[in-house]
Design a protein around this motif. Structure first.
Motif, PDB file in Angstrom:
ATOM      1  N   LEU A   1     -59.096   3.651 -61.408  1.00  0.00           N
ATOM      2  CA  LEU A   1     -59.170   4.708 -60.389  1.00  0.00           C
ATOM      3  C   LEU A   1     -60.172   4.349 -59.295  1.00  0.00           C
ATOM      4  O   LEU A   1     -59.922   4.594 -58.106  1.00  0.00           O
ATOM      5  CB  LEU A   1     -59.556   6.027 -61.044  1.00  0.00           C
ATOM      6  N   VAL A   2     -61.299   3.780 -59.684  1.00  0.00           N
ATOM      7  CA  VAL A   2     -62.298   3.380 -58.687  1.00  0.00           C
ATOM      8  C   VAL A   2     -61.755   2.267 -57.806  1.00  0.00           C
ATOM      9  O   VAL A   2     -61.947   2.266 -56.576  1.00  0.00           O
ATOM     10  CB  VAL A   2     -63.603   2.951 -59.380  1.00  0.00           C
ATOM     11  N   ALA A   3     -61.048   1.296 -58.407  1.00  0.00           N
ATOM     12  CA  ALA A   3     -60.468   0.201 -57.618  1.00  0.00           C
ATOM     13  C   ALA A   3     -59.462   0.732 -56.614  1.00  0.00           C
ATOM     14  O   ALA A   3     -59.469   0.344 -55.427  1.00  0.00           O
ATOM     15  CB  ALA A   3     -59.805  -0.814 -58.548  1.00  0.00           C
ATOM     16  N   ALA A   4     -58.567   1.630 -57.051  1.00  0.00           N
ATOM     17  CA  ALA A   4     -57.580   2.209 -56.144  1.00  0.00           C
ATOM     18  C   ALA A   4     -58.252   3.021 -55.039  1.00  0.00           C
ATOM     19  O   ALA A   4     -57.842   2.961 -53.865  1.00  0.00           O
ATOM     20  CB  ALA A   4     -56.607   3.087 -56.930  1.00  0.00           C
ATOM     21  N   ALA A   5     -59.309   3.766 -55.399  1.00  0.00           N
ATOM     22  CA  ALA A   5     -60.021   4.562 -54.400  1.00  0.00           C
ATOM     23  C   ALA A   5     -60.696   3.667 -53.364  1.00  0.00           C
ATOM     24  O   ALA A   5     -60.679   3.967 -52.154  1.00  0.00           O
ATOM     25  CB  ALA A   5     -61.049   5.457 -55.077  1.00  0.00           C
ATOM     26  N   LEU A   6     -61.292   2.571 -53.810  1.00  0.00           N
ATOM     27  CA  LEU A   6     -61.953   1.656 -52.872  1.00  0.00           C
ATOM     28  C   LEU A   6     -60.946   1.011 -51.920  1.00  0.00           C
ATOM     29  O   LEU A   6     -61.237   0.838 -50.724  1.00  0.00           O
ATOM     30  CB  LEU A   6     -62.714   0.577 -53.653  1.00  0.00           C
ATOM     31  N   VAL A   7     -59.778   0.649 -52.435  1.00  0.00           N
ATOM     32  CA  VAL A   7     -58.746   0.058 -51.567  1.00  0.00           C
ATOM     33  C   VAL A   7     -58.301   1.073 -50.523  1.00  0.00           C
ATOM     34  O   VAL A   7     -58.190   0.750 -49.333  1.00  0.00           O
ATOM     35  CB  VAL A   7     -57.557  -0.430 -52.405  1.00  0.00           C
ATOM     36  N   MET A   8     -58.038   2.301 -50.957  1.00  0.00           N
ATOM     37  CA  MET A   8     -57.629   3.347 -50.015  1.00  0.00           C
ATOM     38  C   MET A   8     -58.719   3.604 -48.980  1.00  0.00           C
ATOM     39  O   MET A   8     -58.438   3.750 -47.780  1.00  0.00           O
ATOM     40  CB  MET A   8     -57.305   4.630 -50.770  1.00  0.00           C
ATOM     41  N   ALA A   9     -59.969   3.661 -49.428  1.00  0.00           N
ATOM     42  CA  ALA A   9     -61.070   3.893 -48.487  1.00  0.00           C
ATOM     43  C   ALA A   9     -61.199   2.734 -47.502  1.00  0.00           C
ATOM     44  O   ALA A   9     -61.471   2.949 -46.303  1.00  0.00           O
ATOM     45  CB  ALA A   9     -62.374   4.073 -49.266  1.00  0.00           C
ATOM     46  N   GLY A  10     -60.988   1.492 -47.976  1.00  0.00           N
ATOM     47  CA  GLY A  10     -61.040   0.341 -47.078  1.00  0.00           C
ATOM     48  C   GLY A  10     -59.962   0.394 -46.008  1.00  0.00           C
ATOM     49  O   GLY A  10     -60.234   0.139 -44.821  1.00  0.00           O
TER      50      GLY A  10
ATOM     51  N   ALA B   1     -57.826   8.420 -46.650  1.00  0.00           N
ATOM     52  CA  ALA B   1     -59.116   8.934 -47.111  1.00  0.00           C
ATOM     53  C   ALA B   1     -58.920  10.056 -48.120  1.00  0.00           C
ATOM     54  O   ALA B   1     -59.629  10.142 -49.135  1.00  0.00           O
ATOM     55  CB  ALA B   1     -59.939   9.431 -45.924  1.00  0.00           C
ATOM     56  N   ALA B   2     -57.949  10.920 -47.872  1.00  0.00           N
ATOM     57  CA  ALA B   2     -57.634  11.993 -48.821  1.00  0.00           C
ATOM     58  C   ALA B   2     -57.166  11.421 -50.149  1.00  0.00           C
ATOM     59  O   ALA B   2     -57.519  11.924 -51.225  1.00  0.00           O
ATOM     60  CB  ALA B   2     -56.575  12.917 -48.230  1.00  0.00           C
ATOM     61  N   ASN B   3     -56.366  10.358 -50.098  1.00  0.00           N
ATOM     62  CA  ASN B   3     -55.903   9.725 -51.326  1.00  0.00           C
ATOM     63  C   ASN B   3     -57.062   9.129 -52.116  1.00  0.00           C
ATOM     64  O   ASN B   3     -57.097   9.204 -53.349  1.00  0.00           O
ATOM     65  CB  ASN B   3     -54.888   8.625 -50.991  1.00  0.00           C
ATOM     66  N   ALA B   4     -57.989   8.490 -51.409  1.00  0.00           N
ATOM     67  CA  ALA B   4     -59.153   7.916 -52.087  1.00  0.00           C
ATOM     68  C   ALA B   4     -59.930   8.996 -52.831  1.00  0.00           C
ATOM     69  O   ALA B   4     -60.338   8.821 -53.985  1.00  0.00           O
ATOM     70  CB  ALA B   4     -60.048   7.204 -51.073  1.00  0.00           C
ATOM     71  N   VAL B   5     -60.132  10.137 -52.177  1.00  0.00           N
ATOM     72  CA  VAL B   5     -60.855  11.242 -52.814  1.00  0.00           C
ATOM     73  C   VAL B   5     -60.061  11.806 -53.981  1.00  0.00           C
ATOM     74  O   VAL B   5     -60.631  12.207 -55.008  1.00  0.00           O
ATOM     75  CB  VAL B   5     -61.167  12.335 -51.771  1.00  0.00           C
ATOM     76  N   SER B   6     -58.729  11.851 -53.873  1.00  0.00           N
ATOM     77  CA  SER B   6     -57.914  12.399 -54.961  1.00  0.00           C
ATOM     78  C   SER B   6     -58.044  11.551 -56.224  1.00  0.00           C
ATOM     79  O   SER B   6     -58.062  12.083 -57.337  1.00  0.00           O
ATOM     80  CB  SER B   6     -56.449  12.490 -54.527  1.00  0.00           C
ATOM     81  N   TYR B   7     -58.139  10.217 -56.081  1.00  0.00           N
ATOM     82  CA  TYR B   7     -58.356   9.356 -57.250  1.00  0.00           C
ATOM     83  C   TYR B   7     -59.694   9.680 -57.912  1.00  0.00           C
ATOM     84  O   TYR B   7     -59.796   9.754 -59.140  1.00  0.00           O
ATOM     85  CB  TYR B   7     -58.332   7.879 -56.844  1.00  0.00           C
ATOM     86  N   LEU B   8     -60.707   9.861 -57.098  1.00  0.00           N
ATOM     87  CA  LEU B   8     -62.030  10.181 -57.639  1.00  0.00           C
ATOM     88  C   LEU B   8     -62.041  11.577 -58.257  1.00  0.00           C
ATOM     89  O   LEU B   8     -62.780  11.829 -59.230  1.00  0.00           O
ATOM     90  CB  LEU B   8     -63.083  10.080 -56.538  1.00  0.00           C
TER      91      LEU B   8
ATOM     92  N   PHE C   1     -57.970   1.461 -40.455  1.00  0.00           N
ATOM     93  CA  PHE C   1     -57.080   2.196 -39.564  1.00  0.00           C
ATOM     94  C   PHE C   1     -57.854   3.013 -38.527  1.00  0.00           C
ATOM     95  O   PHE C   1     -57.373   3.250 -37.420  1.00  0.00           O
ATOM     96  CB  PHE C   1     -56.178   3.138 -40.367  1.00  0.00           C
ATOM     97  N   ALA C   2     -59.059   3.447 -38.894  1.00  0.00           N
ATOM     98  CA  ALA C   2     -59.820   4.325 -38.006  1.00  0.00           C
ATOM     99  C   ALA C   2     -60.890   3.594 -37.217  1.00  0.00           C
ATOM    100  O   ALA C   2     -61.722   4.237 -36.579  1.00  0.00           O
ATOM    101  CB  ALA C   2     -60.471   5.437 -38.819  1.00  0.00           C
ATOM    102  N   ARG C   3     -60.872   2.263 -37.217  1.00  0.00           N
ATOM    103  CA  ARG C   3     -61.965   1.536 -36.560  1.00  0.00           C
ATOM    104  C   ARG C   3     -62.002   1.791 -35.058  1.00  0.00           C
ATOM    105  O   ARG C   3     -63.050   1.616 -34.426  1.00  0.00           O
ATOM    106  CB  ARG C   3     -61.833   0.042 -36.832  1.00  0.00           C
TER     107      ARG C   3
END
Length: 432
Positions: A277-286, A249-256, A291-293
């Motif tokens: 950057l948006v594609a990489a952020a979406l993958v990280m967020a997914g 999640a931190a990585n996703a925010v760092s891309y944004l 992982f946190a489900r």
């Protein structure tokens, strides 16, 4: 002023009072009728009274020297009457808060501004006023958790920004085109300010809402720090899945965050890099959500670093100067290949400094190469964090983090390569 415009402005004054009154009434919604000084109706009338005072001002104050007397007189009378009734209520309740009185005065003033001045500014002021009122618990929680060191650091930083910045030279100093001290300091303010948003979020909301929220807000401060901290916690036996969820999640925010920087500092390359950057952020967020489900455990608290600490600010300034000098020198001696090497090496340690540097020399190197160099820095930074996860974390943590990082990079690189082709096809289609 035409009559239609007068109705519109008076309606805005009434609307400002209504939105403020909803918040004030909701605070005391359990009170029976006649037990509160002001509710939604009173604040609507306060806003409208301010607007009517403005209309009377325009009608009666013909002489410029007397302009403003009607509004001032009405404001004084309104404040005195409202304050008297509020005093009686607070005295009966044993309360010492003056918030409602000041809010009523502000509502009257915004109503007058809606009629006499800038209507957009009045509307924005009304929204800001409601936001401040609704943030009472958050602001109080933030002040309760604020330490003296944090307050002192912010004061020192503000003093340096207000006192030092105006006297810094704006002309570039040094070889290879030089570096402007004033511009560098302004960038330090920007980076520290954005990071401070994440720090404030952690202080205000706490870190008890799950690893995803904790990782996301800390990603504004330092995604690398979260990756390293969570890796060590996983090696100590904590839940690898939950810790990876926070780190991704931190990585996703760092891309944004990188996208935000280039949108502000280098708009010409924002369009080129934003899909990747948006594609990489979406993958990280997914991956973070996957992982946190099953996030049912209580996660470990992290302490976010205050980005306004004096030492932190000075380190940021020195890093910007060092990376900027190396990038310019490499470009001067070795051309684009030298700058690409410096960009990649800088990305291993920090992505913010090289982002700012590339934005500063955009006119020299061109938008396409600037996007390529910054993309290389983002890739290097992601691989560096993945290596930290593999070497410092548990096997499960490292494997999950590496999987998420590799997938995000493939998505980002693929989107980066496909963007020119898509743009060309769209252009050809539009020209037909």
């Amino acid at each position: 002023m035409e009559s239609v415009e007068s109705f519109e402005r008076l309606g805005l004054a009434l609307a400002i009072g209504a939105v403020v009154g909803v918040e004030r009434h909701w605070r005391e919604r359990e009170e029976s009728a006649g037990k509160r000084t002001a509710g939604i109706r009173t604040f609507m009338i306060a806003g409208m009274l301010g607007g009517l005072s403005g209309l009377l001002e325009q009608t009666l104050s013909v002489e410029p020297a007397r302009y403003g007397l009607v509004v001032i007189a009405m404001f004084a009378i309104f404040s005195a009457i409202f304050g008297l009734y509020q005093f009686r209520e607070l005295r009966a309740e044993g309360n010492y808060s003056v918030t409602t009185t000041v809010t009523a005065m502000a509502t009257f003033a915004l109503g007058s501004l809606a009629v006499l001045g800038n209507a957009r500014l009045a509307a924005a002021g009304g929204v800001a006023l409601v936001a401040i009122l609704a943030s009472r618990e958050i602001l109080h929680q933030f002040v309760r958790t604020l330490s003296w060191n944090e307050l002192r650091s912010a004061i020192v930083f503000l003093a340096m920004a207000v006192i030092v910045l105006p006297i810094l030279p704006t002309a570039p100093l040094g070889p290879f085109g030089g570096i402007s001290p004033a511009d560098t300091w302004q960038l330090v303010v920007l980076l520290a300010g954005i990071s401070f948003l994440g720090y404030v979020a952690v202080k205000a909301f706490g870190q008890v809402r799950g690893e995803i929220v904790a990782g996301a807000v800390n990603g504004l401060v330092s995604s690398t720090a979260i990756a390293v901290t969570n890796a060590r916690l996983s090696a100590a036996g904590h839940s690898a899945a939950l810790l990876v969820a926070g780190a991704t999640a931190a990585n996703a925010v760092s891309y944004l965050k990188v996208l935000l920087y280039i949108a502000i500092l280098a708009p010409p390359i924002a369009g080129r890099l934003s899909p990747a950057l948006v594609a990489a952020a979406l993958v990280m967020a997914g991956f973070s959500l996957i992982f946190a489900r099953n996030d049912t455990a209580r996660h470990t608290e992290h302490r976010a670093r205050n980005p306004f600490e004096l030492l932190s600010v000075l380190k940021t300034a020195l890093l910007l100067v060092a990376v900027g000098f190396l990038a310019r020198a490499a470009a001067a001696f070795f051309g684009q290949s030298g700058l690409l090497v410096v960009s990649t090496l800088s990305g291993l340690a920090d992505i913010d400094a090289i982002t700012v540097t590339i934005a500063g020399i955009l006119d020299t190197i061109g938008a396409e190469f600037a996007a390529t160099a910054l993309g290389a820095a983002v890739i290097a930074n992601t691989l560096a964090k993945a290596s930290y996860a593999l070497t410092l974390g548990s096997r499960d943590y490292g494997a999950r983090f590496f999987l998420a990082s590799a997938t995000a990079l493939m998505a980002g690189v693929g989107m980066f390569e496909a963007t020119p082709m898509v743009e060309r096809l769209l252009t050809e289609h539009l020209l037909k």
